[in-house]
Each structure stands twice: as C-alpha cells, then as structure tokens.
Design an enzyme around this catalytic site. Sequence first.
Site, PDB file in Angstrom:
ATOM      1  N   ASN A  65       0.866  -1.178   0.000  1.00  0.00           N
ATOM      2  CA  ASN A  65       0.000   0.000   0.000  1.00  0.00           C
ATOM      3  C   ASN A  65       0.901   1.227   0.000  1.00  0.00           C
ATOM      4  O   ASN A  65       1.501   1.554   1.019  1.00  0.00           O
ATOM      5  CB  ASN A  65      -0.900  -0.025   1.250  1.00  0.00           C
ATOM      6  CG  ASN A  65      -1.743   1.231   1.368  1.00  0.00           C
ATOM      7  OD1 ASN A  65      -1.790   2.051   0.443  1.00  0.00           O
ATOM      8  ND2 ASN A  65      -2.400   1.394   2.505  1.00  0.00           N
ATOM      9  N   LYS A 112       0.139   4.275  -0.225  1.00  0.00           N
ATOM     10  CA  LYS A 112      -0.477   5.471   0.384  1.00  0.00           C
ATOM     11  C   LYS A 112      -0.234   6.685  -0.535  1.00  0.00           C
ATOM     12  O   LYS A 112      -0.224   6.515  -1.754  1.00  0.00           O
ATOM     13  CB  LYS A 112       0.058   5.671   1.803  1.00  0.00           C
ATOM     14  CG  LYS A 112      -0.103   4.380   2.636  1.00  0.00           C
ATOM     15  CD  LYS A 112       0.109   4.548   4.100  1.00  0.00           C
ATOM     16  CE  LYS A 112      -0.099   3.210   4.800  1.00  0.00           C
ATOM     17  NZ  LYS A 112      -0.006   3.290   6.244  1.00  0.00           N
ATOM     18  N   HIS A 140      -9.398   1.236   4.978  1.00  0.00           N
ATOM     19  CA  HIS A 140      -8.118   1.441   5.664  1.00  0.00           C
ATOM     20  C   HIS A 140      -8.319   2.372   6.855  1.00  0.00           C
ATOM     21  O   HIS A 140      -9.142   3.292   6.795  1.00  0.00           O
ATOM     22  CB  HIS A 140      -7.090   2.027   4.691  1.00  0.00           C
ATOM     23  CG  HIS A 140      -5.701   1.984   5.244  1.00  0.00           C
ATOM     24  ND1 HIS A 140      -5.242   2.922   6.131  1.00  0.00           N
ATOM     25  CD2 HIS A 140      -4.710   1.079   5.086  1.00  0.00           C
ATOM     26  CE1 HIS A 140      -4.000   2.605   6.481  1.00  0.00           C
ATOM     27  NE2 HIS A 140      -3.647   1.502   5.870  1.00  0.00           N
ATOM     28  N   GLU A 158      -6.704   4.792   7.854  1.00  0.00           N
ATOM     29  CA  GLU A 158      -6.531   6.214   7.539  1.00  0.00           C
ATOM     30  C   GLU A 158      -7.796   6.781   6.881  1.00  0.00           C
ATOM     31  O   GLU A 158      -8.134   7.947   7.078  1.00  0.00           O
ATOM     32  CB  GLU A 158      -5.280   6.392   6.656  1.00  0.00           C
ATOM     33  CG  GLU A 158      -4.008   6.175   7.483  1.00  0.00           C
ATOM     34  CD  GLU A 158      -2.844   5.562   6.749  1.00  0.00           C
ATOM     35  OE1 GLU A 158      -2.797   5.611   5.514  1.00  0.00           O
ATOM     36  OE2 GLU A 158      -1.960   5.005   7.444  1.00  0.00           O
ATOM     37  N   GLU A 182      -5.034  -4.747  10.562  1.00  0.00           N
ATOM     38  CA  GLU A 182      -4.017  -3.726  10.765  1.00  0.00           C
ATOM     39  C   GLU A 182      -4.280  -2.999  12.088  1.00  0.00           C
ATOM     40  O   GLU A 182      -5.095  -2.063  12.125  1.00  0.00           O
ATOM     41  CB  GLU A 182      -4.049  -2.707   9.620  1.00  0.00           C
ATOM     42  CG  GLU A 182      -3.797  -3.308   8.259  1.00  0.00           C
ATOM     43  CD  GLU A 182      -3.227  -2.288   7.276  1.00  0.00           C
ATOM     44  OE1 GLU A 182      -2.182  -2.583   6.693  1.00  0.00           O
ATOM     45  OE2 GLU A 182      -3.806  -1.202   7.131  1.00  0.00           O
ATOM     46  N   GLY A 227       2.860   2.493  10.719  1.00  0.00           N
ATOM     47  CA  GLY A 227       3.821   3.578  10.548  1.00  0.00           C
ATOM     48  C   GLY A 227       4.539   3.977  11.822  1.00  0.00           C
ATOM     49  O   GLY A 227       5.186   5.023  11.873  1.00  0.00           O
ATOM     50  N   SER A 244       3.758  -2.000  10.196  1.00  0.00           N
ATOM     51  CA  SER A 244       5.216  -2.101  10.347  1.00  0.00           C
ATOM     52  C   SER A 244       5.768  -3.483   9.998  1.00  0.00           C
ATOM     53  O   SER A 244       6.688  -3.965  10.646  1.00  0.00           O
ATOM     54  CB  SER A 244       5.643  -1.667  11.755  1.00  0.00           C
ATOM     55  OG  SER A 244       5.263  -0.321  11.993  1.00  0.00           O
TER      56      SER A 244
HETATM   57  P1  13P Z   1       3.283   0.535   7.574  1.00  0.00           P
HETATM   58  O1  13P Z   1       3.790  -0.773   6.981  1.00  0.00           O
HETATM   59  O2  13P Z   1       3.992   1.728   7.070  1.00  0.00           O
HETATM   60  O3  13P Z   1       3.198   0.446   9.063  1.00  0.00           O
HETATM   61  O4  13P Z   1       1.765   0.688   7.030  1.00  0.00           O
HETATM   62  C1  13P Z   1       0.891  -0.355   7.179  1.00  0.00           C
HETATM   63  C2  13P Z   1      -0.353  -0.034   6.439  1.00  0.00           C
HETATM   64  O5  13P Z   1      -1.133   0.804   6.849  1.00  0.00           O
HETATM   65  C3  13P Z   1      -0.620  -0.745   5.176  1.00  0.00           C
HETATM   66  O6  13P Z   1      -1.903  -0.509   4.705  1.00  0.00           O
END
Ligand code: 13P
Length: 252
Positions: A10, A12, A98, A100, A168, A174, A214
């Site tokens: 992903n 982002k 997601h 976010e 997640e 992150g 992560s």
């Molecule tokens: P990270 O791997 O940067 O922690 O992000 C995970 C994520 O949100 C994937 O959709």
Amino acid sequence: MSRKPLIAGNWKMNKNVAEGAALAAEITAADIDYSTRDVLFAPPFTNIYAVSEAVKKNGGKAFVAAQNVYFETSGAFTGEVSCDMIKSAGAEWVILGHSERRSIFGETDEVINKKVKKALSEGLSVILCVGETLWEREAGTEVETVLAQTGKGLEGVADLSKVVIAYEPVWAIGTGKTASPADAEAMHKAIREYIGKIRSKEQAENIRILYGGSMKPENAKELMAQPDVDGGLIGGASLKAADFLKIINFDK
Ligand code: 13P
C-alpha cells in the site's frame, strides 16, 4: 486447502507517475515465484495506469489495486473515482476501509460496506481493512472492535471468494511497532472463527487474512509463519524495491 500468500504494497500518498512506474518495474523485473505467492501494488489513483503498464511489460503477473473507490457508478461526485474508472486504468483490486480512511476521512462501517458491495458487484477483488486503536486494545475491546468491523464491512456479502481481510492494528501502522506474531495470530484466528460463524466453515478456511502494521524484512518471516497469517499489507517497506522484494521472498 492451503491459502496462497498475498504480499500487498500500500503505497499510500507516495510516488508520482514516473517514480511509481519505476518502482513497479524494478520489483517485477526481479525473480519472483508467482506460483507460490501473489504480489500486489496499490499506488495512488494517478499511478494506476502507469503501474499496470509497467507490470504488463514484465509479464503481467502482479496485481494492481486502488486504495479506495466510490460506491456510486458515475455523476456529480466531485473528487471521487468510480469502479469503472479504476478498472479501465488497470486495477483489478481495491483496498477498502483502511484505518486512515476511517480516522482521517471519516469513513464509517456503513460507507465501507457500500463500497465493498459496489466493488464486488463490478468484479473487483477487495482487501477489507480492520483494526483496533491503541485505546481499544488497552481497554481490552480489540477483538470485539475488529469482529464488529469485519461483520459490518461484509454485511450482505454472501460470497467471500473475492474478499481478503487485512488486520491492521492502528497502533502498529507507521510507528515501527509490530504486533507480536502471537498477538497477530490470535486476532487472525478470531477473525477466521468469526467468518466461520457468520458465513461457513469452508469460507473461513479459504479466506486470506493479511497482517499490516510495520511489516518489514526483519519480521516478515516470523509473522508469515503463523498458521492464520496469509500475507501482508505493507506500507513503508513497500516503497523500497529491495525491502519489498525481501518480504515477497520471505521464505527464501
Ligand atoms: P506501515 O507498513 O507503514 O506500518 O503501514 C501499514 C499499512 O497501513 C498498510 O496498509
């Protein structure tokens, strides 16, 4: 049946058109055994076409996903993008729900469910994301939260053959903090059992459940070794070809 691992990146809000095409080209030029794993890139909308073309040039074995889509077919929805648009650009998959999207853009379980149903009805495959916040975990309500998101996201969806769940934990995204393999496994198992209850044992057995938060080359192997972890949804570490390739080849 054994479930084929899915390693999904992903991206982002990262990578412009040229950067995205170059990253996808570099990864798909490498040695990947697609018979034993699926690989997916989820670039921003603006990159879907270029990434799809780059993937096609290297054999067309990896999948391309959008990171979101709208639930209406077309019309006066300024700023939104439809299923037909992402399909015409080369996406066969879409990531929905997601954290976010939920926390920054206010997407509710109801909106996410509408998107899931629309995407599936248009022939797209869906990665439905679920996960608890740190607050919810500390309050001991993590399983309840995640199962509620799963059930609501899948309401009215009888056939799960084109659905993947991504667990997640929000506190692991992150942050560099990863759920321990045991914690990830416990939640994945709970999700699978729940699917067995709300749908069928067979669908529960077949559905892929990815871990996200992560995931990186250093922890991918151990997470992937858990019996109910069927892949990863990777943010940061999917933006560097060498790191993402190490995760794709977690068992090598
Ligand atoms: P990270 O791997 O940067 O922690 O992000 C995970 C994520 O949100 C994937 O959709």
